[in-house]
Design an enzyme around this catalytic site. Structure first.
Site, PDB file in Angstrom:
ATOM      1  N   PHE A  66       0.830  -1.213   0.000  1.00 43.52           N
ATOM      2  CA  PHE A  66       0.000   0.000   0.000  1.00 43.52           C
ATOM      3  C   PHE A  66       0.866   1.266   0.000  1.00 43.52           C
ATOM      4  CE2 PHE A  66      -2.607  -3.350   1.795  1.00 43.52           C
ATOM      5  CZ  PHE A  66      -3.829  -3.170   1.158  1.00 43.52           C
ATOM      6  N   SER A  67       2.064   1.150  -0.497  1.00 40.72           N
ATOM      7  CA  SER A  67       3.064   2.216  -0.376  1.00 40.72           C
ATOM      8  C   SER A  67       2.749   3.452  -1.209  1.00 40.72           C
ATOM      9  CB  SER A  67       4.434   1.665  -0.790  1.00 40.72           C
ATOM     10  OG  SER A  67       5.372   2.702  -0.934  1.00 40.72           O
ATOM     11  N   ASN A  68       2.710   4.615  -0.537  1.00 44.47           N
ATOM     12  CA  ASN A  68       2.607   5.887  -1.256  1.00 44.47           C
ATOM     13  C   ASN A  68       3.835   6.121  -2.123  1.00 44.47           C
ATOM     14  OD1 ASN A  68       0.174   6.647   0.097  1.00 44.47           O
ATOM     15  ND2 ASN A  68       1.390   7.256   1.870  1.00 44.47           N
TER      16      ASN A  68
END
Length: 299
Positions: A66-68
């Site tokens: 879920f990395s920005n």
């Protein structure tokens, strides 16, 4: 369009907010770029310039599902003419974050959590360079010396009359830039989203020794990175309803909650001219809503 032009925003709005009895302003870095907003925009700027200057055509970086940072790298790489590769921690999955990265051309490779723990070792990095034809490698979260050079430029959008600047942090690159670039009369208040007091030493290792008048708060992590409680979600929903500003449950929601708690404890003065750094991170809300059944505002 040149990389310098891509990373030269014309305007970053500042929004006045009154919430919970406290009046403060919010620097809306979440509005700086349509797809790669927030602090990642600044952390990637000089990494991209360095990669271009040295003739690289491919960027490789690391992150969770879920990395920005993964999404921001993919979007900015496509607009800058780079290929991009994401090394993702854990088993192969699909979610709105990874789908967005792939739509912007990022090639995803999933590795075990055991391998991910050694991702910074010379041996593992040499293996990646050989496998992917010598890409330019950006660390997880984007934090390195070039990232701090970029985040220091956030001060270009901060008027000097603010004497208290608050920001959340994980790897510490954004906070270090804010501390290194602040004026003598300004205090920087950092809200850790990671569990443990060890983050104090991490931040100290990134900042210039002569800088002072900064403080880290490590008690508002809600259990650790990517952990949350319904109390936090309820707070975020009320904040959005009353201010129109969306927050995310990993970073900015915890910071804003912590700020109001500090205000209620009389640790923050009503005489302070307060500026909150909204560091973006909103792309992950779609996956959070999908996974847990909430309806948090996504933008």
């Amino acid at each position: 369009m040149s990389i310098e032009n891509i990373f030269s925003p014309q305007d970053v709005p500042i929004q006045r907010v009154e919430f919970g009895g406290l009046i403060f302003d919010v620097l809306r870095l979440d509005k700086i770029h349509e797809g790669a907003s927030g602090n990642k925009f600044f952390k990637l700027k000089y990494n991209f310039i360095e990669a271009s200057k040295n003739g690289y055509d491919t960027l490789l970086t690391f992150g969770g599902a879920f990395s920005n940072h993964i999404v921001a790298t993919a979007i900015l790489a496509k607009s800058s003419g780079f290929k991009s590769i994401g090394i993702i921690r854990g088993e192969k999955v699909t979610n709105p974050t990874l789908e967005l990265a792939q739509r912007h051309g990022m090639e995803l490779h999933f590795i075990s959590r055991e391998e991910y723990r050694i991702k910074d070792s010379d041996e593992f990095l040499d293996k990646l360079k050989a496998e992917f034809q010598n890409p330019y490698i950006i660390p997880e979260g984007g934090t390195n010396d070039l990232a701090i050079k970029g985040t220091l430029e956030i001060h270009d959008y901060i008027p000097k009359h603010y004497n208290l600047i608050a920001a959340c942090f994980g790897t510490g690159g954004t906070l270090a830039g804010l501390i290194n670039g602040k004026a003598a009369h300004q205090k920087v208040l950092g809200f850790s989203v990671l569990k443990g007091d060890w983050v104090q030493d991490e931040v100290k290792s990134l900042i210039a020794n002569e800088n002072s008048n900064w403080q880290l708060l490590t008690q508002y992590h809600f259990g650790g990175y990517a952990k949350w409680k319904e109390e936090l979600v309820d707070f975020m929903m009320e904040f959005h309803e009353k201010t129109g500003i969306p927050l995310d449950p990993i970073y900015t929601g915890k910071m804003m909650y912590g700020l109001l708690m500090e205000w209620k404890k009389d640790k923050i003065s009503s005489d302070d001219h307060i500026l909150i750094i909204h560091s973006g991170g909103l792309q992950g809300i779609a996956g959070f809503n999908q996974r847990f059944g909430f309806e948090l505002a996504e933008k």
